[in-house]
Design a protein around this motif. Structure first.
Motif, mmCIF file in Angstrom:
data_model
loop_
_atom_site.group_PDB
_atom_site.id
_atom_site.type_symbol
_atom_site.label_atom_id
_atom_site.label_comp_id
_atom_site.label_asym_id
_atom_site.label_seq_id
_atom_site.Cartn_x
_atom_site.Cartn_y
_atom_site.Cartn_z
ATOM 1 N N ARG A 76 -7.520 0.544 13.363
ATOM 2 C CA ARG A 76 -6.712 -0.666 13.617
ATOM 3 C C ARG A 76 -5.677 -0.882 12.513
ATOM 4 N N ILE A 77 -6.108 -0.692 11.271
ATOM 5 C CA ILE A 77 -5.197 -0.862 10.134
ATOM 6 C C ILE A 77 -4.041 0.127 10.239
ATOM 7 N N ASP A 111 -1.440 -0.718 12.739
ATOM 8 C CA ASP A 111 -0.545 -1.784 12.287
ATOM 9 C C ASP A 111 0.555 -1.260 11.366
ATOM 10 N N GLU A 153 3.903 3.006 13.507
ATOM 11 C CA GLU A 153 4.271 2.709 14.895
ATOM 12 C C GLU A 153 3.911 3.853 15.837
ATOM 13 N N TYR A 184 -3.623 2.015 18.932
ATOM 14 C CA TYR A 184 -5.038 1.641 18.902
ATOM 15 C C TYR A 184 -5.457 1.348 20.343
ATOM 16 N N ALA A 236 2.917 -3.696 3.523
ATOM 17 C CA ALA A 236 2.455 -4.437 4.705
ATOM 18 C C ALA A 236 1.566 -5.622 4.320
ATOM 19 N N ILE A 282 -1.470 -5.407 3.057
ATOM 20 C CA ILE A 282 -2.853 -5.097 3.418
ATOM 21 C C ILE A 282 -3.631 -4.755 2.159
#
Length: 150
Positions: free
Chosen positions: A76-77, A80, A83, A87, A143, A145
């Motif tokens: 999932r990460i 994100d 591109e 997922y 990002a 994260i």
């Protein structure tokens, strides 16, 4: 003399029939083994548990393990950040791991064709082992994260 030729012809037909039956049976075994190899490959790649739901025809069911859940979270990460990576939420929610794995492999193939082999290796390492290599940490920082290796 005719009877002898008839017996020889019958023997030849029986031998050819036997070889045909053996070949057909062996071909079906190869197909089943290829299916099992595909199931095993998907299960081992994604750390899935498996069990047989049927043996004729062979059907295998998958179930996620703790390792699978960790890999899915990392997937999932990555989706994100990159591109190019999809997922497959619906496939995963439906426990369709053959489809989910095919989607990820297609993403990797597309990235390789676009000349992004290095990114592909970094993504594979992160999804399946949690290791942050290459420029992935920079992408995380950009990002916003925060990720710590478990």
């Amino acid at each position: 003399m005719k009877k002898r030729w008839k017996n020889i012809l019958i023997a030849i037909i029986m031998v050819i029939s036997a070889f045909s039956i053996i070949h057909h049976t062996a071909s079906q075994d190869v197909v089943e083994n290829e299916e099992l190899l595909e199931y095993w490959d998907v299960a081992s790649t994604n750390s899935l548990g498996t069990y047989f739901t049927s043996t004729d025809p062979i059907e295998v069911a998958f179930y996620p393990t703790v390792f699978t859940e960790n890999a899915v979270g990392r997937w999932r990460i990555i989706a994100d950040i990159y591109e190019e990576v999809t997922y497959p939420e619906e496939a995963i929610n439906n426990n369709d791991w053959l489809e989910a794995d095919a989607i990820l492999q297609e993403c990797f193939d597309n990235m390789r064709m676009a000349g992004k082999d290095d990114d592909t290796g970094v993504i594979i390492a992160f999804i399946y082992s949690g290791g942050v290599t290459g420029n992935l940490q920079q992408k995380f920082n950009r990002a916003g994260i925060e990720y710590e290796y478990e």
